[in-house]
Each structure stands twice: as structure tokens, then as C-alpha cells.
Design an enzyme around this catalytic site. Structure first.
Site, PDB file in Angstrom:
ATOM      1  N   ASP A  48       0.849  -1.190   0.000  1.00  0.00           N
ATOM      2  CA  ASP A  48       0.000   0.000   0.000  1.00  0.00           C
ATOM      3  C   ASP A  48       0.885   1.241   0.000  1.00  0.00           C
ATOM      4  O   ASP A  48       1.714   1.424   0.899  1.00  0.00           O
ATOM      5  CB  ASP A  48      -0.894  -0.001   1.241  1.00  0.00           C
ATOM      6  CG  ASP A  48      -2.337   0.290   0.915  1.00  0.00           C
ATOM      7  OD1 ASP A  48      -2.575   1.263   0.181  1.00  0.00           O
ATOM      8  OD2 ASP A  48      -3.221  -0.449   1.382  1.00  0.00           O
ATOM      9  N   ASP A  73      -3.061   4.559  -2.391  1.00  0.00           N
ATOM     10  CA  ASP A  73      -4.155   5.078  -1.576  1.00  0.00           C
ATOM     11  C   ASP A  73      -4.562   6.473  -2.043  1.00  0.00           C
ATOM     12  O   ASP A  73      -3.713   7.345  -2.252  1.00  0.00           O
ATOM     13  CB  ASP A  73      -3.699   5.117  -0.116  1.00  0.00           C
ATOM     14  CG  ASP A  73      -4.781   5.520   0.842  1.00  0.00           C
ATOM     15  OD1 ASP A  73      -5.774   4.783   0.924  1.00  0.00           O
ATOM     16  OD2 ASP A  73      -4.626   6.551   1.522  1.00  0.00           O
ATOM     17  N   GLU A  88      -6.366   3.958  -6.115  1.00  0.00           N
ATOM     18  CA  GLU A  88      -7.672   4.182  -5.496  1.00  0.00           C
ATOM     19  C   GLU A  88      -8.147   5.562  -5.912  1.00  0.00           C
ATOM     20  O   GLU A  88      -7.552   6.572  -5.541  1.00  0.00           O
ATOM     21  CB  GLU A  88      -7.572   4.091  -3.975  1.00  0.00           C
ATOM     22  CG  GLU A  88      -8.921   4.280  -3.285  1.00  0.00           C
ATOM     23  CD  GLU A  88      -8.807   4.453  -1.788  1.00  0.00           C
ATOM     24  OE1 GLU A  88      -9.763   4.114  -1.074  1.00  0.00           O
ATOM     25  OE2 GLU A  88      -7.756   4.954  -1.320  1.00  0.00           O
ATOM     26  N   HIS A 138     -11.077  -3.142   2.800  1.00  0.00           N
ATOM     27  CA  HIS A 138     -10.979  -2.768   4.222  1.00  0.00           C
ATOM     28  C   HIS A 138     -11.785  -1.528   4.560  1.00  0.00           C
ATOM     29  O   HIS A 138     -11.979  -1.223   5.746  1.00  0.00           O
ATOM     30  CB  HIS A 138      -9.517  -2.527   4.583  1.00  0.00           C
ATOM     31  CG  HIS A 138      -8.916  -1.381   3.837  1.00  0.00           C
ATOM     32  ND1 HIS A 138      -8.670  -1.438   2.482  1.00  0.00           N
ATOM     33  CD2 HIS A 138      -8.533  -0.140   4.231  1.00  0.00           C
ATOM     34  CE1 HIS A 138      -8.165  -0.286   2.088  1.00  0.00           C
ATOM     35  NE2 HIS A 138      -8.075   0.520   3.119  1.00  0.00           N
ATOM     36  N   ASP A 139     -12.243  -0.780   3.552  1.00  0.00           N
ATOM     37  CA  ASP A 139     -13.048   0.422   3.774  1.00  0.00           C
ATOM     38  C   ASP A 139     -14.534   0.179   3.537  1.00  0.00           C
ATOM     39  O   ASP A 139     -15.330   1.128   3.616  1.00  0.00           O
ATOM     40  CB  ASP A 139     -12.594   1.548   2.831  1.00  0.00           C
ATOM     41  CG  ASP A 139     -11.304   2.198   3.277  1.00  0.00           C
ATOM     42  OD1 ASP A 139     -11.020   2.190   4.489  1.00  0.00           O
ATOM     43  OD2 ASP A 139     -10.574   2.720   2.412  1.00  0.00           O
TER      44      ASP A 139
END
Length: 537
Positions: free
Chosen positions: A98, A194, A236, A310-311
């Protein structure tokens, strides 16, 4: 065009804090991931996307990084991470990290220096103003925080402990590229980036996403780091739309391999309101959105395919049926629906065993900073506790962060210590050990779908065509390449329905029922039934 390795790959996302705890301190760790590699190899995945394991005070569970080149001791050591990469490589699995470069932790040495003086060389690594404007943080409240030492405000689009980096500063950018090359040299397979569409922000013009220099920065990043290397890069991009998506991942532009876009994820949100305001999913809207993105990326880039991360909450709780006898069937249906499409599928840990949302009426069971902030704000706005919790049960990020359910043992086999977050109490019924014992489990449906992607060129490269758009119950589409055709037919709901279709000459690739009710051109689809068929001339 030559097929890239990541176009036939399936990615498995690991949230390390919740995956497996090897030292029994209640927190998942890198040695724990190493212990479970045989499980992942049996599933058949090709890539692990590892959520942040870097040094961090954990205000935002690792997305507030204080040292990009050090491993958080909670997760292990740098040698543990090197060993993970090595052992994955031995199994034919790549590891992508990440990359969190929109912001750092306020404990990062850059920010510690930056707030000492406006003349400090690191001051301009961040975004400062004498007066704040009305930009709001994505976690609520103002996006500006005052620092008396310099008599200025710094920008933070997330927590105030996550100051935004100033991408207009070329020295800062070079330090980021140096860090990226450090990890590339360590042998990683790429980066998940991210909120990468925020790095081109122009705060004085209230521009958060897709700023005017965003693509210049990404092209420079590629040139300076991964551009000539055979790596997977996925951005993302919450602000991506059909009009600008191909700017990120058209291979001729040399930016990213693919992006995560989130249009389908917003379909159960009330348009124009906060994402915590809920509405029922309109399945025809879902068809239109997923089909649009299949079309948008045709010959212009590459899709990422995902239901969970995860979000996000668990998909079987969001759009499937997580209570009673239809959890398994609906989870398999959603898997077949997604994995039949064109793109690189991403499986989030626990998705392959049908893990569900976590239902608690105690707000302290949801430690995520965003959920806690929203709970307080909505109480202040006059929402009832019951209404707020109903939204949290459906949408909270913590729904995807409960510990992985490995077995029926205490704490679902995740730890013998006290888990950092409560284990979902349904682990006695929903766990990996049980799935591995039963050949008709969700796990083996995912295993089959992963194998089919490797074996079937039409599944990887065939064009997509939506069928019967107006049907309110059934999602069906075709994938076509040369002399092959695949058809995916899914009953999206619990009610049985009939579907007129010719299946002459077809064979079943996979399905979520052991048999098929087909007579005289009518396919009788039972609750959440899904089938993937192939015709070969």
C-alpha cells in the site's frame, strides 16, 4: 496487445491487523501471514495486496505513516517482511504494498521538522495557509489545523494527525520516488496507491480530486520508479468517472495498470446526501454501472473487479443474504457474477468463506476513527441512536476489519490472546476450517473461479455484452472471443424466477447449485442461483 501477467491474476487483499496473530498479542502480524501461505496457495491466488505494515501511531490503522521504510513492530520486522516476499515468490505469489503518499502521520520526521519554522526546508513538504477556507475533512470538521509555532494552518483531508503532502514541491516528490524504489529493490510486485487522485489537489480553488497536475505527477512517478518494470500499479480513485478513467490506465499514457473506481459502491447511498444515508439497491442501476465500466475500459485500459475491501462492508451483508440458509448461495452468486467480468478480480480476506458484517449496538465495538466521528456528529444533528446504528451496521468500515475466522476455536482461531477488535460471534458457523472440509463451500467456488480465469482466454479477454437489461430479477451477460462464448446468468434475489434462454450446445463451467432446472427453453432459477456456461464452436 500482449497480455500482461496481472490480467490473468487474482489478487487477495490482506488486512494484517486482522488476518492471523502468530505471537498471541491480539494483533495480526507478518509471521502470521507466512503461516497461512499454504491456505492462500490452495485458494490459487497470484498476488497479495498488503495493507500498510509501516511504522505508524495507528490513528487511522496504519494509513498514517511515520516512517515509510520501517515495519511497525506490532507486525514484525523488516526481515519478516523480506521473508514473506521470499516465501510468496517460492509459491508463485507476488506481494504489492500500500502506497500512502497523499498524506503522512504528523509523527513523520518531515512534519516534525515542518512545524518548527516556516523557513525549515521541510515546511513546504506540506500545505500551509495563513487563513483556512471552507474545505472539509473527509472524516468530518474543517480540513485545516492551526499550528501556533508557525502561525499557520496545515491541510488534512483525513484526520488532523494526517497532514497532506504538497505535491507541488519537486524535492518532496523525489523523496517519495526514492522510497518507492527502495521497496521495488526489495522485490515487491507493485503498489496499490491510496487515494491517489487527491495528490493533484488545489486547495485554494476547493479542488480535492483530479487536479490539473495530477496526471503529470503520475507520469513522472512512473518514469522515476516503476515505469520500465513489469509491476502492477492500481490507484484508489474515488473521483474517477467514465470521462477521465482511461487517463489513468490507458497503457499509451504510461501511468497506472488499473484503478479502483467506486461508482457501484455508491448505489445504495441517497444521491446528494451523506454516504451514511441509505437506500435500497436498484439492480438495473447496478447492471448499468458495471456494464458501463466494462465498456469504458474496452481497449482503453483495464478494470479492477471487487465487491469488498478494508473500507467497505461485507458484500454478502450488503447485497446478498447473510442470515439463515441463503448466505452461502448468495455469496457464491455474487462471486460468479463478478469473476465472470473482464478485469483483475480482488478478493478481500474472508470473502472466500462468506464472512458477514458485524452487528453490535455498542458503539465502542466500532473503533474506526471515521465511524466514531460520524456517530458523534449525527447525534449532534438530531439523528436517533437507533438510526445511526442501522447505518453503521450496513456501512461501517469496521464490518470488513473483524478478525479472520479460521476455525471454531476461541476467537475464531485468530489469536489466543485478547483480539484488538471483537470477533464476529458467528464464527462457529462461518470459518475457513469448515469451508475446507466441505467441497461445496464458498471457498471452492472461489478456487474454481480463479482456476477458470487462468485457463480461459475468453474469460480474460473476451468482450462483454449485457443481456436483458430490463429484467428486474436477473443479471445476465455474455463474454465473447473468436469461437467461444461464455454466458453468466444470476438470480439476484431470494424469490424463484424463470428465464427464457437457449442453452443448446452449452456446458456448465461453474454454478452454485449441483443441478439445473431447464426445460423447453426455460431456465428455472432458484433463490440466488447463478450459472456460468460456455459455448465452443
Amino acid at each position: 496487445m500482449e497480455e500482461k501477467w496481472w490480467q490473468s491474476s487474482v489478487v487477495y487483499q490482506i488486512y494484517p491487523r486482522s488476518f492471523y496473530d502468530s505471537n498471541q498479542d491480539g494483533i495480526g502480524d507478518i509471521p502470521g501471514i507466512i503461516e497461512k501461505l499454504d491456505y492462500l496457495a490452495e485458494l490459487g491466488i497470484d498476488v497479495i495486496w498488503l495493507n500498510p505494515v509501516f511504522q505508524s501511531p495507528n490513528v487511522d490503522n496504519g494509513y498514517d505513516i511515520s516512517d515509510y521504510e520501517a515495519v511497525n513492530p506490532e507486525y514484525g520486522t523488516m526481515e519478516d517482511l523480506r521473508l514473506l516476499i521470499k516465501k510468496c515468490r517460492a509459491r508463485g505469489i507476488k506481494v504489492i504494498l500500500d502506497l500512502v503518499v497523499n498524506h503522512t502521520s504528523d509523527q513523520h520526521v518531515w512534519f516534525q521538522e515542518a512545524k518548527k519554522s516556516a523557513d525549515n526546508p521541510y515546511h513546504d513538504y506540506y500545505i500551509w495557509r495563513k487563513e483556512p477556507n471552507d474545505l472539509m475533512s473527509n472524516f468530518g470538521g474543517s480540513a485545516w489545523e492551526y499550528v501556533p509555532e508557525v502561525d499557520q494552518y496545515y491541510l488534512h483531508f483525513y484526520s488532523r494527525q494526517q497532514p497532506d503532502l504538497n505535491w507541488e514541491n519537486p524535492r518532496m516528490r523525489q523523496d517519495i520516488y526514492k522510497m518507492m524504489n527502495f521497496w521495488i529493490h526489495e522485490g515487491i510486485g507493485g503498489f496499490r496507491m491510496d487515494v491517489i487522485d487527491l495528490i493533484g489537489k488545489v486547495p485554494d480553488q476547493n479542488i480535492k480530486e483530479n487536479g490539473p497536475h495530477l496526471h503529470e505527477y503520475l507520469q513522472e512517478m512512473a518514469r522515476e520508479t516503476y515505469g520500465e518494470k513489469d509491476l502492477l500499479t492500481v490507484g484508489e480513485t474515488w473521483g474517477a468517472a467514465a470521462e477521465n478513467a482511461k487517463l489513468f490506465c490507458d497503457p499509451r499514457r504510461k501511468e497506472l495498470s488499473m484503478i479502483f473506481q467506486f461508482e457501484q459502491i455508491n448505489l445504495d447511498k441517497v444521491k446528494g446526501k451523506h454516504r451514511w444515508d441509505l437506500k435500497e439497491l436498484d439492480m438495473i442501476e447496478l447492471k448499468d454501472v458495471l456494464s458501463k465500466w466494462q465498456s469504458v475500459m474496452e481497449n482503453n485500459g483495464w478494470n479492477s473487479l471487487f465487491w469488498n475491501n478494508h473500507d467497505l462492508p461485507r458484500i454478502v451483508s450488503r447485497w446478498g443474504n447473510d442470515h439463515g440458509k441463503y448466505r452461502v448461495l448468495s455469496a457464491k452468486m455474487l462471486a460468479i457474477l463478478l469473476h465472470g467480468m473482464k478485469g483483475t478480480p480482488y478478493i478481500y480476506q474472508g470473502e472466500e468463506i462468506g464472512m458477514t458484517n458485524f452487528y453490535s449496538d455498542d458503539i465502542s465495538d466500532y473503533p474506526d476513527i471515521e465511524t466514531q466521528q460520524v456517530y458523534k456528529e449525527r447525534l449532534d444533528q438530531g439523528f436517533s441512536k437507533e438510526d445511526i446504528l442501522r447505518s453503521i451496521h450496513k456501512k461501517a468500515r469496521d464490518n470488513g476489519r473483524t478478525p479472520m475466522q479460521w476455525s471454531q476455536a476461541e476467537n475464531a482461531g485468530f489469536t489466543k490472546g485478547v483480539p484488538w477488535m471483537k470477533v464476529n460471534p458467528n464464527y462457529q458457523q462461518v470459518n475457513a476450517a469448515d469451508c475446507l472440509e466441505h467441497k461445496d463451500s464458498i471457498f471452492y467456488t472461489y478456487q474454481t473461479l480463479i482456476r477458470l480465469r487462468k485457463e480461459s482466454r475468453v474469460l480474460r479477454q473476451g468482450t462483454y455484452r449485457l443481456i436483458d437489461r430490463e429484467n428486474p430479477n436477473i443479471f445476465s451477460y455474455e463474454r465473447i472471443l473468436e469461437n467461444q462464448k461464455i454466458m453468466v446468468i444470476c438470480n439476484f434475489y431470494q424469490e424463484e424466477t424463470k428465464y427464457e434462454v437457449s442453452l443448446e450446445g452449452a456446458r456448465v463451467l461453474t454454478a452454485n447449485y449441483p443441478d439445473m432446472e431447464y426445460r423447453s427453453g426455460i431456465l428455472c432459477l432458484r433463490a440466488y442461483e447463478a450459472v456460468m456456461l460456455i459455448w465452443e464452436k
